[in-house]
Design a protein around this motif. Structure first.
Motif, PDB file in Angstrom:
ATOM      1  N   LEU A 173       1.059  -1.450   0.300  1.00 15.00           N
ATOM      2  CA  LEU A 173       0.045   0.108  -0.604  1.00 15.00           C
ATOM      3  C   LEU A 173       0.602   1.046  -0.069  1.00 15.00           C
ATOM      4  CD1 LEU A 173      -2.857  -1.325   2.793  1.00 15.00           C
ATOM      5  CD2 LEU A 173      -2.446  -1.581   0.364  1.00 15.00           C
ATOM      6  N   ALA A 174       1.503   1.477  -1.193  1.00 15.29           N
ATOM      7  CA  ALA A 174       2.445   2.311  -1.837  1.00 15.29           C
ATOM      8  C   ALA A 174       1.571   3.918  -1.185  1.00 15.29           C
ATOM      9  CB  ALA A 174       3.049   2.862  -2.747  1.00 15.29           C
ATOM     10  N   ASP A 175       0.412   4.194  -1.313  1.00 12.74           N
ATOM     11  CA  ASP A 175      -0.152   5.594  -1.083  1.00 12.74           C
ATOM     12  C   ASP A 175      -0.399   5.658   0.730  1.00 12.74           C
ATOM     13  OD1 ASP A 175       0.475   6.699  -3.426  1.00 12.74           O
ATOM     14  OD2 ASP A 175      -1.142   5.773  -4.514  1.00 12.74           O
ATOM     15  N   THR A 176      -0.567   5.100   1.107  1.00 13.52           N
ATOM     16  CA  THR A 176      -1.175   4.456   2.442  1.00 13.52           C
ATOM     17  C   THR A 176      -0.551   4.980   3.532  1.00 13.52           C
ATOM     18  OG1 THR A 176      -3.146   2.912   1.679  1.00 13.52           O
ATOM     19  CG2 THR A 176      -2.405   3.492   4.370  1.00 13.52           C
ATOM     20  N   ALA A 215      -8.191   4.318  -2.580  1.00 12.57           N
ATOM     21  CA  ALA A 215      -9.319   3.673  -2.462  1.00 12.57           C
ATOM     22  C   ALA A 215      -8.666   2.553  -2.789  1.00 12.57           C
ATOM     23  CB  ALA A 215     -10.739   4.437  -3.628  1.00 12.57           C
ATOM     24  N   ASP A 216      -7.937   2.840  -3.805  1.00  5.12           N
ATOM     25  CA  ASP A 216      -7.326   1.250  -4.157  1.00  5.12           C
ATOM     26  C   ASP A 216      -6.575   0.364  -3.124  1.00  5.12           C
ATOM     27  OD1 ASP A 216      -7.575   0.287  -6.996  1.00  5.12           O
ATOM     28  OD2 ASP A 216      -7.472   2.871  -7.385  1.00  5.12           O
ATOM     29  N   ASP A 217      -5.874   0.979  -2.533  1.00 10.55           N
ATOM     30  CA  ASP A 217      -5.014   0.816  -0.934  1.00 10.55           C
ATOM     31  C   ASP A 217      -6.320   0.160  -0.353  1.00 10.55           C
ATOM     32  OD1 ASP A 217      -2.711   1.301  -1.913  1.00 10.55           O
ATOM     33  OD2 ASP A 217      -1.932   2.237  -0.879  1.00 10.55           O
ATOM     34  N   VAL A 218      -7.212   1.142   0.341  1.00 14.95           N
ATOM     35  CA  VAL A 218      -7.596   0.668   1.038  1.00 14.95           C
ATOM     36  C   VAL A 218      -8.666  -0.789   0.708  1.00 14.95           C
ATOM     37  CG1 VAL A 218     -10.357   0.836   2.876  1.00 14.95           C
ATOM     38  CG2 VAL A 218      -8.277   2.988   1.531  1.00 14.95           C
ATOM     39  N   LEU A 219      -9.636  -0.527  -0.892  1.00 17.63           N
ATOM     40  CA  LEU A 219      -9.512  -1.503  -1.219  1.00 17.63           C
ATOM     41  C   LEU A 219      -8.888  -2.993  -1.198  1.00 17.63           C
ATOM     42  CD1 LEU A 219     -11.865  -2.942  -3.039  1.00 17.63           C
ATOM     43  CD2 LEU A 219     -10.635  -2.506  -4.712  1.00 17.63           C
ATOM     44  N   ARG A 220      -7.525  -2.903  -1.467  1.00 16.78           N
ATOM     45  CA  ARG A 220      -6.318  -4.468  -1.153  1.00 16.78           C
ATOM     46  C   ARG A 220      -6.443  -4.316   0.487  1.00 16.78           C
ATOM     47  NH1 ARG A 220      -2.238  -1.035  -3.510  1.00 16.78           N
ATOM     48  NH2 ARG A 220      -2.859  -1.699  -5.165  1.00 16.78           N
ATOM     49  N   PHE A 221      -6.635  -3.598   1.352  1.00 15.82           N
ATOM     50  CA  PHE A 221      -6.529  -4.348   2.781  1.00 15.82           C
ATOM     51  C   PHE A 221      -7.832  -5.265   2.673  1.00 15.82           C
ATOM     52  CE2 PHE A 221      -8.217  -3.163   7.445  1.00 15.82           C
ATOM     53  CZ  PHE A 221      -7.354  -3.521   7.591  1.00 15.82           C
ATOM     54  N   GLY A 222      -9.448  -4.553   3.029  1.00 14.16           N
ATOM     55  CA  GLY A 222     -10.222  -4.804   2.759  1.00 14.16           C
ATOM     56  C   GLY A 222     -10.243  -6.780   2.436  1.00 14.16           C
ATOM     57  N   GLU A 223      -9.631  -6.345   1.162  1.00 14.32           N
ATOM     58  CA  GLU A 223      -9.214  -7.688   0.876  1.00 14.32           C
ATOM     59  C   GLU A 223      -8.287  -8.755   1.345  1.00 14.32           C
ATOM     60  OE1 GLU A 223     -10.843  -9.542  -3.056  1.00 14.32           O
ATOM     61  OE2 GLU A 223     -12.373  -8.001  -2.334  1.00 14.32           O
ATOM     62  N   MET A 224      -7.361  -8.051   1.611  1.00 16.60           N
ATOM     63  CA  MET A 224      -6.645  -9.441   2.984  1.00 16.60           C
ATOM     64  C   MET A 224      -7.606  -9.771   3.988  1.00 16.60           C
ATOM     65  SD  MET A 224      -5.253  -9.046   5.929  1.00 16.60           S
ATOM     66  CE  MET A 224      -5.235  -7.273   7.285  1.00 16.60           C
ATOM     67  N   LEU A 225      -8.598  -8.347   4.533  1.00 17.15           N
ATOM     68  CA  LEU A 225      -9.801  -9.270   5.505  1.00 17.15           C
ATOM     69  C   LEU A 225     -10.841 -10.316   4.941  1.00 17.15           C
ATOM     70  CD1 LEU A 225     -10.073  -5.621   7.346  1.00 17.15           C
ATOM     71  CD2 LEU A 225      -8.917  -8.061   8.096  1.00 17.15           C
ATOM     72  N   ARG A 226     -10.791  -9.939   3.811  1.00 18.81           N
ATOM     73  CA  ARG A 226     -12.102 -11.736   3.698  1.00 18.81           C
ATOM     74  C   ARG A 226     -11.358 -12.359   2.865  1.00 18.81           C
ATOM     75  NH1 ARG A 226     -13.397 -12.837  -1.503  1.00 18.81           N
ATOM     76  NH2 ARG A 226     -12.128 -11.651  -3.094  1.00 18.81           N
TER      77      ARG A 226
END
Length: 356
Positions: free
Chosen positions: A188-191, A239-250
């Protein structure tokens, strides 16, 4: 679905929020993405329009506000996996000077908002000339005001405390722990906390105050008074970084957490008195953000952000806005979140039917 999502954001901007970005992913693939509005629309509290109003883009950064709590929780749980701390050990182990008289409070209580701590603390007002350490001491010494163990009492103080425990157990500042244990492994380079000047042109402005509009500095006053890094707020992201974090949990936690750890994180911890069920850091079925996605978990942020993960639909939904620009109290953010969730629910069903 792309057109429907674009229409939802177009209806909300600028009345609900000056800028918004939303992503909907099914099975990890983005099926709809939209951006609308302007990153800096106003110059003051009176709503004077700015001369330069850069458009919101998919890669714009927003102040995540309380979504930051999920990143703090993930860092803490990774430390627990390594045996550096235990969710059910008394907090007094880590904070003996502050919790000697309340040995029954555990880290699980902090993460499930059942420690009885008051919702917030304002060291910027109580200690206007204080330094970071003095202000942190003030927050950590906050007394309990409700019974330990419940009912649910949402508290930023508890998450600041949890973040401090992470630092002590991990022997590193919280921003470094989150980078090394969460955002780094996920790419997550932008977080980040405290975005640097190179990112500022991509950051959405938040509240306008007498000194000007806040941009690139955390909106939350408590987090700002602690230097911009705190367990409850401070992260900026796309949004893409947050999405990737959410996908990690999913998908069960890899490469950040083990599947059994994520399962415990999203398990109902038994807190009573809330409109939703509470996991560790995450909210389960929060009506403020899930809309028709009643099986979803995630979190909202005061700036107008939200993340919802609905495992049964293999769905992850991100909404990032700066609804507090130029002032907090705008109506309509709940309705916007619900409208995006409704589009997402339809998209999930349609995508899965097409795959049959």
């Amino acid at each position: 679905m792309q057109g429907r999502l674009e229409d939802v954001l177009a209806e909300a901007v600028p009345a609900v929020c000056p800028a918004a970005v939303a992503l909907i992913a099914v099975d990890g693939t983005v099926v709809a993405a939209a951006a609308a509005g302007e990153l800096v629309r106003y110059t003051d509290e009176d709503g004077t329009l700015a001369t330069q109003r850069p458009p919101a883009q998919r890669d714009s950064l927003f102040d995540l506000a309380s979504i930051s709590k999920l990143f703090t929780t993930a860092a803490l749980l990774s430390l627990a996996e390594e045996g550096r701390l235990d969710l059910d050990e008394p907090v007094v182990r880590w904070l003996p000077e502050h919790y000697a008289e309340r040995r029954h409070i555990t880290l699980r209580h902090l993460l499930s908002h059942t420690a009885g701590l008051q919702p917030t603390r304002r060291p910027d007002l109580e200690l206007p000339q204080g330094g970071h350490d003095e202000r942190l001491e003030l927050v950590l010494s906050t007394p309990i005001t409700q019974p330990v163990g419940g009912p649910y009492l949402y508290t930023d103080v508890g998450m600041v405390t949890a973040g401090r425990i992470a630092e002590l157990a991990g022997r590193a500042p919280l921003d470094r722990l989150v980078s090394e244990r969460v955002t780094g492994p996920l790419g997550l380079a932008d977080t980040c906390y405290r975005p640097g000047p190179e990112l500022l042109p991509r950051v959405a402005a938040t509240e306008c105050r007498p000194h000007g509009c806040t941009r690139g500095v955390v909106h939350d006053e408590t987090a700002a008074s602690l230097g911009g890094v705190a367990g409850h707020a401070g992260l900026f992201s796309t949004a893409d970084d947050v999405l990737r974090f959410g996908e990690m949990l999913r998908l069960g936690g890899g490469p950040v957490l083990k599947p059994e750890t994520v399962a415990e994180m999203v398990r109902d911890q038994g807190a009573t008195g809330a409109a939703f069920r509470q996991g560790l850091g995450v909210r389960l079925g929060d009506p403020a953000i899930v809309g028709p996605l009643t099986g979803g978990f995630g979190h909202s942020g005061f700036t107008g952000t939200s993340l919802v993960v609905e495992p049964s639909l293999r769905l992850t939904v991100v909404v990032l806005t700066n609804a507090v620009h130029p002032l907090r109290g705008r109506p309509g953010i709940r309705e916007l979140r619900h409208a995006v969730a409704t589009v997402a629910a339809v998209a999930a069903v349609a995508t899965q039917e097409a795959a049959r």
